[in-house]
Design an enzyme around this catalytic site. Structure first.
Site, PDB file in Angstrom:
ATOM      1  N   SER A  66      70.258  -9.017  46.870  1.00  0.00           N
ATOM      2  CA  SER A  66      69.370  -8.617  45.766  1.00  0.00           C
ATOM      3  C   SER A  66      70.078  -7.963  44.590  1.00  0.00           C
ATOM      4  CB  SER A  66      68.276  -7.681  46.288  1.00  0.00           C
ATOM      5  OG  SER A  66      67.307  -8.418  46.999  1.00  0.00           O
ATOM      6  N   LYS A  69      69.206  -9.481  41.327  1.00  0.00           N
ATOM      7  CA  LYS A  69      68.051  -9.161  40.483  1.00  0.00           C
ATOM      8  C   LYS A  69      68.443  -8.478  39.172  1.00  0.00           C
ATOM      9  CE  LYS A  69      64.553  -8.967  44.170  1.00  0.00           C
ATOM     10  NZ  LYS A  69      65.335  -9.194  45.394  1.00  0.00           N
ATOM     11  N   SER A 123      63.016  -3.955  44.902  1.00  0.00           N
ATOM     12  CA  SER A 123      63.520  -5.260  45.329  1.00  0.00           C
ATOM     13  C   SER A 123      62.418  -6.175  45.857  1.00  0.00           C
ATOM     14  CB  SER A 123      64.625  -5.089  46.384  1.00  0.00           C
ATOM     15  OG  SER A 123      65.672  -5.978  46.156  1.00  0.00           O
ATOM     16  N   LYS A 230      71.257  -0.711  42.000  1.00  0.00           N
ATOM     17  CA  LYS A 230      70.612  -1.839  42.687  1.00  0.00           C
ATOM     18  C   LYS A 230      71.193  -1.991  44.076  1.00  0.00           C
ATOM     19  CE  LYS A 230      67.583  -4.923  43.112  1.00  0.00           C
ATOM     20  NZ  LYS A 230      67.466  -4.417  44.499  1.00  0.00           N
TER      21      LYS A 230
END
Length: 306
Positions: A66, A69, A123, A230
């Site tokens: 992720s 993203k 997420s 993140k």
């Protein structure tokens, strides 16, 4: 000469720091032999100077889960689509790769802005999928834009195949991800959303609310000065974390890929910070250390096999 250099290094690292300073104030004093991380790949870069403070398997291409993203968010914002437009989550957004669970109901509507928020902060995969699906050209056009953006940033060993990061085909290197972190930090909305501790999303059709929290516990604790964050995880990628954080007044990008368990990248972040401040990183938990040694051994076998 070698003995002289060793003696000088010992003297430099042993010399007491002046009050109010840390090793990052004197970058040449940082010794990469004095830091040990559980993550298989890592990069630590001081943003203002571009100084690479530490690199571990920095060119090794790995799934990034992720962390993807961040690129998803940049492509969405670059397209300048209406952020208040309500988008519908459909069965086309369900995860057929990993069968991950989502609380978002099919048919639900939420603004592009809030979908971006919960995709970055917590997420949420269906949110990321919907953002890509509603891009001009659909998912295919979105992935093409992701890879074009990566190329423009000089991320030459990076490839994306979806907007969520659920596919192990989303790959990059620790070195490339530093470039992505730097670029993403230039988007105020990405910085804001990735460092928000929690949020209540209110969906339409049907009307219901869902509470979300930041997937990075360091953001939720509020004890770090974090400008961007993140997390990421799929089996193939291990636990991943990227952050842009302030250490003694300087912005430092930290990238940690393929760690054992959800606490290892958090621990590695603490070890990096400790190393910058004191010159020593501290120890790694036994399970994380065994994982690191095992994966490093596999990497060596792969390289030996050509």
């Amino acid at each position: 000469m070698k003995k002289l250099l060793l003696c000088l290094s010992f003297l430099v690292l042993s010399f007491p720091l002046q009050a109010g300073t840390s090793l990052i104030d004197q970058l040449d004093q940082l010794d990469s032999e004095s830091i040990r991380l559980g993550s298989i790949s890592a990069a630590v870069v001081e943003i203002e100077s571009g100084e690479v403070l530490y690199l571990k398997n920095g060119g090794s291409v790995r799934p990034v889960a992720s962390i993807t993203k961040l690129m998803t968010a940049m492509v969405v914002l670059d397209a300048d689509q209406p952020l208040d437009e309500k988008l519908t989550i459909t069965r086309a957004d369900r995860d057929l790769l990993k069968n991950t669970y989502s609380r978002v109901r099919f048919g639900s509507r939420l603004s592009r802005r809030e979908l971006l928020l919960i995709a970055l902060m917590s997420s949420e995969n269906r949110a990321a999928s919907a953002l890509g699906r509603h891009y001009p050209g659909g998912k295919e056009g979105f992935v093409e834009a992701m890879n074009a953006k990566a190329a423009s940033l000089g991320m030459l060993r990076t490839r994306f195949v979806d907007a969520t990061g659920l596919s192990p085909g989303n790959v990059s290197t620790a070195g490339d991800l530093v470039k992505m972190v730097r670029a993403a930090s230039g988007y105020p909305m990405i910085s804001e959303f990735t460092t928000q501790a929690d949020h209540v999303a209110r969906f339409e059709n049907p009307s219901y609310s869902l509470s979300y929290v930041n997937s990075n516990v360091l953001v939720r604790r509020g004890s770090w000065d974090i400008a961007l964050s993140k997390t990421g995880y799929i089996n193939e990628a291990g636990r991943c974390l990227v952050m842009l954080t302030e250490v003694d007044g300087r912005q430092v990008a930290m990238v940690m890929l393929d760690s054992y368990g959800k606490w290892t990248p958090i621990g590695d972040a603490g070890r990096i910070k400790r190393w910058i401040n004191t010159g020593e990183s501290g120890t790694i938990a036994g399970a994380a250390l065994r994982y690191e040694q095992s994966k490093s051994g596999q990497d060596m076998q792969t390289l030996a096999g050509g």
